[in-house]
Design a protein around this motif. Structure first.
Motif: not given
Length: 272
Positions: A140-146, A221-225, A230-231
């Motif tokens: 869910i966090l990664n979806i929102l970030v992208i 970059f954010s979700i992969s590293h 930090t995310k």
């Protein structure tokens, strides 16, 4: 060191080649638009980002650092965000702006290109995040970030050179947080170093095509590293920027801050 230099030169050469080709091609097809200052400039130059980044990231995957399988989500995202950006640039209604504006239209049954872009962005975010997440909360966090990151640069792309400067600034911050991003960030930085001269001098605009791609890459970059905290921090930053942009004018905020205004106008031919 020698291989890094060759890599940087390859990035710059590839960027210069495609940007000059697309600049002349769009000029030949008379794909113009009017910028904030009512100047007639070439539009959707962001389309040149697609072949540049595909070449550079495939080169990176095959010959240097990045695993080929891990590069697939990035390439899919670049192509998808570029596609929806082109649709929005060519047939989009500029009278409807902002997330709230498009959502209001959707509630009333009016399906805008902005709504189309949001749906495709959400679907691509789910697909890509599912390959990089470590649980449902992380997903869910990664979806929102992208999703929010993809729209981030579009918020700033209203004055010549501003979007380029914001991306370069964020890339610098990202590298300070995670230096292992250097190989991935190099193609983006080199490309913007070449393209920025066109944009900041009002020769062209990247359009939603370019801003979507740049925002997506920052999100990737954010979700992969980045680690979880930090995310979360980056997500909070994205939410704050979107809330501020919906309520106030980002340009007015920048113009009323001496340092930000100075940075915003570096290299630009504009007066305000």
């Amino acid at each position: 060191m020698f291989y890094i230099l060759i890599y940087v030169l390859f990035c710059i050469t590839t960027s210069t080649f495609f940007i000059s080709i697309f600049f002349n091609m769009l000029h030949g097809y008379k794909l113009y638009s009017y910028n904030f200052d009512n100047m007639k400039v070439i539009n959707i130059m962001g389309i040149s980002f697609v072949p540049i980044l595909l070449c550079l990231y495939m080169y990176l995957a095959w010959f240097i650092e990045m695993n080929v399988e891990n590069s697939i989500p990035l390439i899919i995202g670049i192509c998808s965000m570029g596609f929806v950006g082109i649709v929005d640039d060519l047939v989009g209604n500029r009278r409807t702006t902002g997330l709230r504006g498009h959502f209001s239209k959707f509630i009333k049954g009016d399906f805008t290109t902005g709504t189309f872009k949001a749906i495709i962005c959400l679907l691509i975010s789910i697909i890509i995040s599912s390959t990089l997440s470590k649980g449902y909360i992380d997903l869910i966090l990664n979806i929102l970030v992208i999703c929010l990151s993809t729209n981030l640069i579009n918020i700033f792309d209203v004055r010549p050179g501003r979007a380029v400067k914001v991306v370069l600034f964020l890339c610098t911050i990202f590298l300070l947080i995670e230096i292992s991003l250097l190989y991935l960030a190099t193609p983006l930085i080199c490309m913007l170093g070449v393209y920025g001269n066109y944009d900041v001098k009002s020769y062209c605009m990247m359009g939603d095509t370019g801003s979507n791609i740049l925002g997506f890459i920052l999100g990737f970059f954010s979700i992969s590293h980045f680690d979880f905290l930090t995310k979360i921090t980056y997500l909070i930053f994205l939410i704050i920027i979107h809330i501020v942009a919906e309520r106030y004018s980002i340009t007015d905020i920048i113009n009323h801050h001496r340092v930000l205004s100075f940075i915003d106008k570096i290299g630009s031919i504009r007066q305000n």
